[in-house]
Design a protein around this motif. Structure first.
Motif, PDB file in Angstrom:
ATOM      1  N   VAL A 285       0.850  -1.191   0.000  1.00 44.74           N
ATOM      2  CA  VAL A 285       0.000   0.000   0.000  1.00 44.74           C
ATOM      3  C   VAL A 285       0.886   1.242   0.000  1.00 44.74           C
ATOM      4  CG1 VAL A 285      -1.847   1.241   1.182  1.00 44.74           C
ATOM      5  CG2 VAL A 285      -1.715  -1.265   1.327  1.00 44.74           C
ATOM      6  N   PRO A 286       0.866   2.066  -1.057  1.00 50.56           N
ATOM      7  CA  PRO A 286       1.647   3.307  -1.054  1.00 50.56           C
ATOM      8  C   PRO A 286       1.240   4.202   0.122  1.00 50.56           C
ATOM      9  CG  PRO A 286       0.797   2.844  -3.245  1.00 50.56           C
ATOM     10  CD  PRO A 286       0.125   1.885  -2.323  1.00 50.56           C
ATOM     11  N   THR A 287       2.220   4.768   0.809  1.00 48.27           N
ATOM     12  CA  THR A 287       1.914   5.624   1.963  1.00 48.27           C
ATOM     13  C   THR A 287       1.672   7.077   1.570  1.00 48.27           C
ATOM     14  OG1 THR A 287       4.250   6.069   2.429  1.00 48.27           O
ATOM     15  CG2 THR A 287       3.246   4.141   3.499  1.00 48.27           C
ATOM     16  N   GLU A 288       1.868   7.389   0.300  1.00 46.56           N
ATOM     17  CA  GLU A 288       1.610   8.744  -0.216  1.00 46.56           C
ATOM     18  C   GLU A 288       2.516   9.782   0.425  1.00 46.56           C
ATOM     19  OE1 GLU A 288      -0.353   8.945  -2.721  1.00 46.56           O
ATOM     20  OE2 GLU A 288      -1.403   7.012  -2.553  1.00 46.56           O
ATOM     21  N   GLY A 289       3.750   9.369   0.741  1.00 48.37           N
ATOM     22  CA  GLY A 289       4.706  10.292   1.326  1.00 48.37           C
ATOM     23  C   GLY A 289       6.111   9.726   1.272  1.00 48.37           C
ATOM     24  N   GLU A 290       7.062  10.502   1.789  1.00 45.44           N
ATOM     25  CA  GLU A 290       8.469  10.121   1.755  1.00 45.44           C
ATOM     26  C   GLU A 290       8.946   9.680   3.141  1.00 45.44           C
ATOM     27  OE1 GLU A 290      10.441  10.015  -0.963  1.00 45.44           O
ATOM     28  OE2 GLU A 290       8.667  10.536  -2.152  1.00 45.44           O
ATOM     29  N   THR A 291       9.522   8.483   3.190  1.00 42.67           N
ATOM     30  CA  THR A 291      10.168   7.937   4.387  1.00 42.67           C
ATOM     31  C   THR A 291       9.177   7.678   5.522  1.00 42.67           C
ATOM     32  OG1 THR A 291      12.042   9.368   3.765  1.00 42.67           O
ATOM     33  CG2 THR A 291      12.244   8.123   5.819  1.00 42.67           C
ATOM     34  N   PRO A 292       8.346   6.651   5.374  1.00 33.69           N
ATOM     35  CA  PRO A 292       7.393   6.289   6.424  1.00 33.69           C
ATOM     36  C   PRO A 292       8.080   5.546   7.566  1.00 33.69           C
ATOM     37  CG  PRO A 292       7.198   4.764   4.590  1.00 33.69           C
ATOM     38  CD  PRO A 292       8.196   5.818   4.166  1.00 33.69           C
ATOM     39  N   ARG A 293       8.648   6.311   8.481  1.00 36.68           N
ATOM     40  CA  ARG A 293       9.497   5.719   9.526  1.00 36.68           C
ATOM     41  C   ARG A 293       8.689   5.027  10.621  1.00 36.68           C
ATOM     42  NH1 ARG A 293      15.104   7.983  11.993  1.00 36.68           N
ATOM     43  NH2 ARG A 293      15.011   7.051  14.056  1.00 36.68           N
ATOM     44  N   ASP A 294       7.489   5.528  10.900  1.00 42.45           N
ATOM     45  CA  ASP A 294       6.676   4.868  11.917  1.00 42.45           C
ATOM     46  C   ASP A 294       5.207   4.945  11.540  1.00 42.45           C
ATOM     47  OD1 ASP A 294       6.300   3.371  14.213  1.00 42.45           O
ATOM     48  OD2 ASP A 294       6.281   5.083  15.561  1.00 42.45           O
ATOM     49  N   PHE A 295       4.432   4.017  12.113  1.00 41.99           N
ATOM     50  CA  PHE A 295       2.982   4.012  11.913  1.00 41.99           C
ATOM     51  C   PHE A 295       2.368   3.263  13.079  1.00 41.99           C
ATOM     52  CE2 PHE A 295       4.444   0.050  10.102  1.00 41.99           C
ATOM     53  CZ  PHE A 295       3.467  -0.871  10.441  1.00 41.99           C
ATOM     54  N   ASN A 296       1.058   3.383  13.223  1.00 40.38           N
ATOM     55  CA  ASN A 296       0.404   2.671  14.319  1.00 40.38           C
ATOM     56  C   ASN A 296      -1.075   2.494  14.033  1.00 40.38           C
ATOM     57  OD1 ASN A 296       0.277   1.361  16.820  1.00 40.38           O
ATOM     58  ND2 ASN A 296       1.568   2.911  17.792  1.00 40.38           N
ATOM     59  N   PHE A 297      -1.660   1.503  14.708  1.00 44.70           N
ATOM     60  CA  PHE A 297      -3.099   1.317  14.675  1.00 44.70           C
ATOM     61  C   PHE A 297      -3.767   2.276  15.650  1.00 44.70           C
ATOM     62  CE2 PHE A 297      -1.628  -3.280  14.266  1.00 44.70           C
ATOM     63  CZ  PHE A 297      -1.798  -3.348  12.898  1.00 44.70           C
ATOM     64  N   SER A 298      -5.004   2.652  15.379  1.00 42.63           N
ATOM     65  CA  SER A 298      -5.834   3.276  16.399  1.00 42.63           C
ATOM     66  C   SER A 298      -6.161   2.229  17.457  1.00 42.63           C
ATOM     67  CB  SER A 298      -7.118   3.822  15.778  1.00 42.63           C
ATOM     68  OG  SER A 298      -7.849   2.781  15.148  1.00 42.63           O
ATOM     69  N   PRO A 299      -6.570   2.639  18.665  1.00 47.65           N
ATOM     70  CA  PRO A 299      -6.869   1.654  19.712  1.00 47.65           C
ATOM     71  C   PRO A 299      -7.907   0.611  19.311  1.00 47.65           C
ATOM     72  CG  PRO A 299      -6.628   3.820  20.679  1.00 47.65           C
ATOM     73  CD  PRO A 299      -6.588   4.019  19.193  1.00 47.65           C
ATOM     74  N   ASP A 300      -8.874   0.983  18.461  1.00 48.13           N
ATOM     75  CA  ASP A 300      -9.874   0.009  18.008  1.00 48.13           C
ATOM     76  C   ASP A 300      -9.405  -0.775  16.782  1.00 48.13           C
ATOM     77  OD1 ASP A 300     -10.089   1.857  15.957  1.00 48.13           O
ATOM     78  OD2 ASP A 300     -12.139   2.462  16.444  1.00 48.13           O
ATOM     79  N   GLU A 301      -8.218  -0.433  16.264  1.00 50.79           N
ATOM     80  CA  GLU A 301      -7.596  -1.074  15.102  1.00 50.79           C
ATOM     81  C   GLU A 301      -8.409  -0.929  13.816  1.00 50.79           C
ATOM     82  OE1 GLU A 301      -6.031  -5.009  15.848  1.00 50.79           O
ATOM     83  OE2 GLU A 301      -4.466  -4.137  17.113  1.00 50.79           O
ATOM     84  N   ASN A 302      -9.305   0.039  13.778  1.00 51.13           N
ATOM     85  CA  ASN A 302     -10.062   0.321  12.553  1.00 51.13           C
ATOM     86  C   ASN A 302      -9.333   1.306  11.647  1.00 51.13           C
ATOM     87  OD1 ASN A 302     -12.286  -1.354  13.039  1.00 51.13           O
ATOM     88  ND2 ASN A 302     -13.245   0.198  14.350  1.00 51.13           N
ATOM     89  N   TYR A 303      -8.256   1.904  12.146  1.00 48.26           N
ATOM     90  CA  TYR A 303      -7.502   2.900  11.386  1.00 48.26           C
ATOM     91  C   TYR A 303      -6.014   2.613  11.529  1.00 48.26           C
ATOM     92  CZ  TYR A 303     -11.894   5.498  11.583  1.00 48.26           C
ATOM     93  OH  TYR A 303     -13.217   5.861  11.481  1.00 48.26           O
ATOM     94  N   LEU A 304      -5.239   3.069  10.542  1.00 44.72           N
ATOM     95  CA  LEU A 304      -3.789   3.003  10.586  1.00 44.72           C
ATOM     96  C   LEU A 304      -3.253   4.364  10.156  1.00 44.72           C
ATOM     97  CD1 LEU A 304      -1.501   0.109   9.533  1.00 44.72           C
ATOM     98  CD2 LEU A 304      -1.003   2.392   8.662  1.00 44.72           C
ATOM     99  N   ILE A 305      -2.341   4.923  10.957  1.00 44.12           N
ATOM    100  CA  ILE A 305      -1.802   6.259  10.712  1.00 44.12           C
ATOM    101  C   ILE A 305      -0.302   6.155  10.479  1.00 44.12           C
ATOM    102  CG2 ILE A 305      -1.469   8.575  11.653  1.00 44.12           C
ATOM    103  CD1 ILE A 305      -4.165   6.336  13.089  1.00 44.12           C
TER     104      ILE A 305
END
Length: 343
Positions: A285-305
Motif C-alpha cells: 500500500v503506497p503511503t503517499e509520502g516520503e520515508t514512512p518511519r513509523d505508523f500505528n493502529f488506532s486503539p480500536d484497530e479500525n484505522y492506521l496512521i
C-alpha cells in the motif's frame, strides 16, 4: 469517538518538539495538531499507563539522553527532569512502570543504557552495556543498537543490534543492572532493527532493515532464546532501488502483520498462517509520502496512521479487520519530521 495520537519527531526543520493530534472517527479525519512539549529531537516516546508522565528521547546543549514531563491541566506537558549522559541522542526508549526503569538504545554509540526514576523524579543511570562487533553491510562497521524493550509478560529485555546482526536477551535486576543470558544471530547483512510479538507470545517478527525482510522466529520463554523459522521479503522483486525497513505492527487478533518500507514508501501487509509461522503477502500500500518511519493502529484497530520523516505529513487509512486491507482517507495532514506515532 475521538482518540489522541502523540507524535515524536526530529527538530531540524519545522518541528519544535512533541505534538498531539486527534483522530475523529465520526468524520474519518485527523484534526487539531498541537505542540504539547517543546524539546529538542524527541524521536521516540513512551508514557506511564495513565499518560500523566511522558518520557522522550532528547538533546540539550551539554549532551543527549532522555527527558521526563508531567501532564498539565491544559493537556500540555511540563519538563520534570532530564539526563544528558549520552554523546548522541538515542533512538528508542521503553519504560518498566513497576520498577521505574527506563531503557534506551544508542544507534551511534552501539550500547544499551538503563536509567532509574527516583522518588523525587530525578533520572539516574544504573547501567550501560557497550556492544562489540560488526557485519558485512557497509552500514555495519560497528554496533548500532536500535531497540530495547521487554518480551511479553517478563522482565527480559530484548535488544536489537542493527550493526552486528544480533538480538540480545538481558535479565534486568531490580537495581537496573543487565546480565546477558542469550544471543540470536540473524542473517549476515540483514540489520535487525525492531521486533514484534504475535499475541501467542511465541512467534516473533523481526524487522531486517538492511535486507528489507522479516525474519520469523520462535521465542522460548524458558531461556529467552530464539529459533529461526522463516524469512520473507517486504518489497516486490521489481523494486531494485534503495529501500530500508522501519516499523512493524501485529494486529491484536494475530491475523495480520504490517511493515513500513522507506524507499519503496509503502506498507507491506501480510496475513499470518494458522500456525503463525508463515506470512503471505496481502498487499503493498503506497503511503503517499516520503520515508514512512513509523505508523500505528488506532486503539480500536479500525484505522492506521503513518508518519513521514521527509515529506512532513501524516497519512490516514481505514483498516478492514477481516481481510487486513487499507483504504486511503487522508494524505496531507501536516506533521513535520514525524518519526514516532503513539496512542
Amino acid at each position: 469517538m475521538e482518540y489522541t495520537l502523540y507524535l515524536g519527531s526530529y527538530t531540524k526543520r519545522e518541528s519544535k518538539g512533541v505534538h498531539k493530534i486527534t483522530l475523529d472517527t465520526t468524520n474519518d479525519k485527523l484534526v487539531d495538531y498541537q505542540l504539547i512539549a517543546e524539546v529538542d529531537s524527541p524521536t521516540y516516546l513512551t508514557f506511564s499507563s495513565d499518560k500523566k508522565t511522558m518520557y522522550t528521547i532528547s538533546k540539550e546543549e551539554n549532551g543527549a539522553g532522555l527527558t521526563s514531563f508531567n501532564l498539565l491541566d491544559n493537556g500540555e506537558y511540563k519538563k520534570r527532569a532530564s539526563t544528558t549522559t549520552e554523546d548522541a541522542a538515542p533512538c528508542y526508549i521503553s519504560f518498566d512502570e513497576v520498577r521505574k526503569l527506563l531503557f534506551t538504545a544508542s544507534y551511534h554509540g552501539g550500547y544499551v543504557s538503563v536509567y532509574k526514576e527516583n522518588e523525587d523524579g530525578t533520572l539516574e543511570q544504573t547501567d550501560r552495556v557497550i556492544h562489540k562487533g560488526s557485519s558485512v553491510h557497509e552500514n555495519q562497521k560497528s554496533p548500532h543498537v536500535h531497540y530495547t524493550d521487554y518480551a511479553p509478560n517478563s522482565q527480559i529485555l530484548l535488544v536489537c543490534d542493527l550493526g552486528t546482526d544480533e538480538v540480545f536477551s538481558y535479565e534486568v535486576s531490580d537495581e537496573g543492572k543487565l546480565t546477558e543470558i542469550s544471543r540470536y544471530t540473524a542473517k549476515a547483512g540483514s540489520g535487525p532493527r525492531h521486533l514484534a510479538f504475535h499475541p501467542n507470545g511465541k512467534t516473533v517478527y523481526l524487522v531486517c532493515e538492511l535486507s528489507s525482510e522479516i525474519e520469523i522466529l520462535e521465542y522460548h520463554q524458558e531461556d529467552a532464546t530464539f529459533t529461526y523459522v522463516d524469512r520473507i521479503s517486504t518489497i516486490p522483486e521489481t523494486h531494485t532501488s534503495f529501500n530500508s525497513g522501519a516499523a512493524i505492527r501485529v494486529s491484536n487478533d494475530g491475523n495480520f502483520v504490517y511493515y513500513s518500507n522507506r524507499g519503496h514508501n509503502s506498507i507491506a501487509v501480510f496475513e499470518a498462517s494458522e500456525t503463525t509461522e508463515a506470512l503471505t503477502l496481502v498487499d503493498y500500500v503506497p503511503t503517499e509520502g516520503e520515508t514512512p518511519r513509523d505508523f500505528n493502529f488506532s486503539p480500536d484497530e479500525n484505522y492506521l496512521i503513518v508518519g513521514h520523516q521527509d515529506s512532513d505529513h501524516l497519512t490516514l487509512f481505514k483498516r478492514n479487520q477481516a481481510v487486513g486491507k487499507l483504504t486511503l482517507l487522508e494524505k496531507d495532514v501536516y506533521a513535520p519530521e514525524c518519526v514516532c506515532v503513539k496512542f
